[in-house]
Design a protein around this motif. Structure first.
Motif, PDB file in Angstrom:
ATOM      1  N   LEU A 170       0.804  -1.231   0.000  1.00 15.88           N
ATOM      2  CA  LEU A 170       0.000   0.000   0.000  1.00 15.88           C
ATOM      3  C   LEU A 170       0.832   1.273   0.000  1.00 15.88           C
ATOM      4  O   LEU A 170       0.288   2.363  -0.109  1.00 15.88           O
ATOM      5  N   ARG A 171       2.157   1.150   0.105  1.00 14.29           N
ATOM      6  CA  ARG A 171       2.985   2.362   0.064  1.00 14.29           C
ATOM      7  C   ARG A 171       2.955   3.005  -1.321  1.00 14.29           C
ATOM      8  O   ARG A 171       2.938   4.223  -1.446  1.00 14.29           O
ATOM      9  N   SER A 172       2.969   2.192  -2.370  1.00 17.29           N
ATOM     10  CA  SER A 172       3.008   2.747  -3.726  1.00 17.29           C
ATOM     11  C   SER A 172       1.832   2.300  -4.588  1.00 17.29           C
ATOM     12  O   SER A 172       1.553   2.919  -5.618  1.00 17.29           O
ATOM     13  N   LYS A 173       1.128   1.242  -4.178  1.00 22.46           N
ATOM     14  CA  LYS A 173       0.002   0.722  -4.965  1.00 22.46           C
ATOM     15  C   LYS A 173      -1.317   1.121  -4.303  1.00 22.46           C
ATOM     16  O   LYS A 173      -1.507   0.913  -3.108  1.00 22.46           O
ATOM     17  N   ILE A 222       0.038   4.898  -6.594  1.00 18.42           N
ATOM     18  CA  ILE A 222       0.200   6.210  -5.989  1.00 18.42           C
ATOM     19  C   ILE A 222       1.401   6.907  -6.621  1.00 18.42           C
ATOM     20  O   ILE A 222       1.390   8.107  -6.874  1.00 18.42           O
ATOM     21  N   SER A 223       2.444   6.126  -6.887  1.00 21.68           N
ATOM     22  CA  SER A 223       3.628   6.683  -7.529  1.00 21.68           C
ATOM     23  C   SER A 223       4.330   5.598  -8.322  1.00 21.68           C
ATOM     24  O   SER A 223       4.224   4.419  -8.018  1.00 21.68           O
ATOM     25  N   GLU A 224       5.030   6.016  -9.385  1.00 24.59           N
ATOM     26  CA  GLU A 224       5.708   5.093 -10.286  1.00 24.59           C
ATOM     27  C   GLU A 224       7.015   5.718 -10.763  1.00 24.59           C
ATOM     28  O   GLU A 224       7.287   6.887 -10.536  1.00 24.59           O
ATOM     29  N   GLY A 225       7.788   4.892 -11.475  1.00 19.81           N
ATOM     30  CA  GLY A 225       8.943   5.402 -12.199  1.00 19.81           C
ATOM     31  C   GLY A 225       8.627   5.351 -13.682  1.00 19.81           C
ATOM     32  O   GLY A 225       8.423   6.367 -14.338  1.00 19.81           O
ATOM     33  N   PHE A 226       8.531   4.145 -14.209  1.00 20.52           N
ATOM     34  CA  PHE A 226       8.142   3.928 -15.613  1.00 20.52           C
ATOM     35  C   PHE A 226       7.632   2.498 -15.649  1.00 20.52           C
ATOM     36  O   PHE A 226       8.399   1.567 -15.863  1.00 20.52           O
ATOM     37  N   SER A 227       6.362   2.318 -15.423  1.00 17.74           N
ATOM     38  CA  SER A 227       5.767   1.030 -15.084  1.00 17.74           C
ATOM     39  C   SER A 227       6.020  -0.063 -16.126  1.00 17.74           C
ATOM     40  O   SER A 227       5.584   0.034 -17.271  1.00 17.74           O
ATOM     41  N   LYS A 229       3.299  -7.733   1.733  1.00 19.74           N
ATOM     42  CA  LYS A 229       3.072  -7.606   3.176  1.00 19.74           C
ATOM     43  C   LYS A 229       1.684  -7.081   3.547  1.00 19.74           C
ATOM     44  O   LYS A 229       1.232  -7.259   4.674  1.00 19.74           O
ATOM     45  N   ASP A 230       0.997  -6.436   2.597  1.00 21.41           N
ATOM     46  CA  ASP A 230      -0.303  -5.836   2.908  1.00 21.41           C
ATOM     47  C   ASP A 230      -1.479  -6.674   2.408  1.00 21.41           C
ATOM     48  O   ASP A 230      -2.599  -6.157   2.256  1.00 21.41           O
TER      49      ASP A 230
END
Length: 353
Positions: free
Chosen positions: A193-196, A267-272, A225-226
Motif C-alpha cells: 500500500l505504500r506505492s500501490k 500512488i507513484s511510479e517510475g516507468f511502469s 506484506k499488505d
C-alpha cells in the motif's frame, strides 16, 4: 540489488541482462529471492550469494560497510562498473565502497518517494559521489532535477534508459495454456500500500454496475506484506465474490493476453513495466495518472485511459469507457515496440561508454 523477488526492478534487470553480452555479477545483499526468477537468469549473469546477514535497520547499514569492504577484496571490484540497481540507501552505500571511481546508481521510482525515508539527506549526499545516475524516463529525470535536494548534482551525470521489455520472452509466455474460465479485468502488482493504490482500485471496481461486475471479475496477481489489509478492503466493499487474489503467478503474460482490460492503480511510479507488458499483450490499459510514467507511456491517453490517483469515481467511468472503446491490440503492441526499440538503443549506448 536489495533482493531478487518478483517486481519491476527484477524484471528490468532481466531484460537488460538479456540484451547485453557483458558479464554481469548479480549481488542481492539480502538472500531473499524467488527461485523461478533465479532459474530465468541468462548465462552471462553470475549470482553472488551474500554470506553475511544484514538486518534491515541502522545496525544493518553499519554492517553493510564491513560487508562491502570484504567483497571489494574478494571480487576485485575496482576493475568493474558497479551499479546500484535497487536505488536503496544500503545498496547505494555498498556500491560506492565497491568502486568509488566507477559507481552508477539506477533510479527506478518516483524521486519524491525517496523523501519519505528519514535518511534521504544521506542518500542525496551519496548520489553526488556517483559517476552516473540512470533514470528510466524523461519525466522522472525532469522531476528529480526540479527538486531542491538535487541542485548540487551535475545534470551531465544523468542518462535516460527507458524501461523496455523482452518481446520474444513475452510472446512465448503469453501463448502458454490458460485454464481460467470467464471474462476478467487484471491487475499485476505487489500487495504493497505504500506505492500501490488498492483502495481506489477496489472502490472504483465496486462502483461498476452489477451486470459488469457479474460478467467481469477483477483478478489481482501478486503478493506482499499488505495482503491482509487488502483482503479487508475487499470485504469492506463486499466484493469477495468478484475480486480474486491470485497470489504470485509465474506467468502473468498469459493472463494479460486474455484480459479484457488491464487496470494499473498506483500512488507513484517510475516507468511502469507492467503497463508496457500489458500493451505488448494487446491489452486496453486503464492507469492512474500518477507521477511519473503512466502518462508518458500512454501519451496522455492516446494509447489508454488515465484517471487521477485516488479518484475512484473517474476510475469506474474510465473502466466503462475502456470497455466501450477498446484500444486496437495492434496499436497497443506497436506502442510497446516503439518504447522497447528506444530503450534497447539507450542501453546499448550506455554499455559502450
Amino acid at each position: 540489488t536489495n533482493q531478487f523477488k518478483t517486481g519491476g526492478v527484477e524484471t528490468v534487470f532481466l531484460n537488460v541482462a538479456r540484451n547485453t553480452e557483458e558479464d554481469i555479477y548479480l549481488f542481492p545483499i539480502h538472500n531473499n529471492q524467488d527461485n523461478y526468477l533465479i532459474s530465468d537468469l541468462p548465462a552471462n549473469v553470475h549470482l553472488i550469494k551474500n554470506k553475511y546477514y544484514l538486518p534491515r535497520n541502522i545496525f544493518g547499514l553499519l554492517k553493510a560497510i564491513y560487508v562491502a569492504f570484504v567483497y571489494r577484496r574478494l571480487l576485485n571490484t575496482t576493475r568493474m562498473r558497479v551499479i546500484n540497481f535497487s536505488d536503496t540507501l544500503t545498496t547505494l552505500l555498498i556500491t560506492l565502497i565497491l568502486n568509488p571511481r566507477n559507481c552508477i546508481s539506477w533510479i527506478h521510482c518516483n524521486p519524491l518517494a525517496l523523501l519519505n525515508a528519514r535518511t534521504h539527506k544521506l542518500y542525496w549526499w551519496l548520489l553526488r559521489k556517483c559517476k552516473n545516475i540512470i533514470f528510466i524516463s524523461e519525466s522522472q529525470r525532469e522531476l528529480f532535477f526540479e527538486m531542491p535536494e538535487s541542485r548540487s548534482i551535475d545534470l551531465n551525470k544523468s542518462k535516460v534508459c527507458l524501461n523496455f521489455i523482452d518481446f520474444e520472452h513475452i510472446n512465448k509466455k503469453k501463448k502458454e495454456a490458460f485454464d481460467y474460465e470467464g471474462k476478467f479485468f487484471l491487475t499485476v502488482a505487489r500487495l504493497d500500500l505504500r506505492s500501490k493504490d488498492y483502495k481506489t482500485l477496489i472502490k472504483g471496481y465496486s462502483l461498476l454496475p452489477s451486470n459488469i461486475k457479474k460478467e467481469y471479475k477483477l483478478l489481482i496477481a501478486g503478493d506482499g506484506k499488505d495482503k491482509r489489509k487488502i483482503e479487508n478492503f475487499i470485504e469492506e466493499y463486499n466484493q469477495q465474490d468478484n475480486i480474486i487474489l491470485l497470489g504470485n503467478v509465474d506467468n502473468p503474460y498469459k493472463y494479460m493476453a486474455h484480459a479484457t482490460l488491464y487496470i494499473h492503480s498506483s500512488i507513484s511510479e517510475g516507468f511502469s513495466m507492467s503497463i508496457i507488458e500489458a500493451l505488448a499483450c494487446g491489452c486496453t490499459v486503464v492507469a492512474s495518472n500518477c507521477k511519473v510514467g503512466p502518462s508518458e507511456i500512454l501519451e496522455d491517453g492516446k494509447y489508454g485511459y488515465l484517471y487521477d490517483p485516488g479518484d475512484y469515481k473517474t476510475l469506474a467511468k474510465e473502466i466503462i469507457n475502456g470497455l466501450e472503446n477498446k484500444i486496437d491490440p495492434s496499436v497497443a503492441i506497436n506502442r510497446a515496440e516503439s518504447i522497447t526499440k528506444l530503450g534497447k538503443l539507450q542501453i546499448k549506448e550506455f554499455f559502450k561508454r
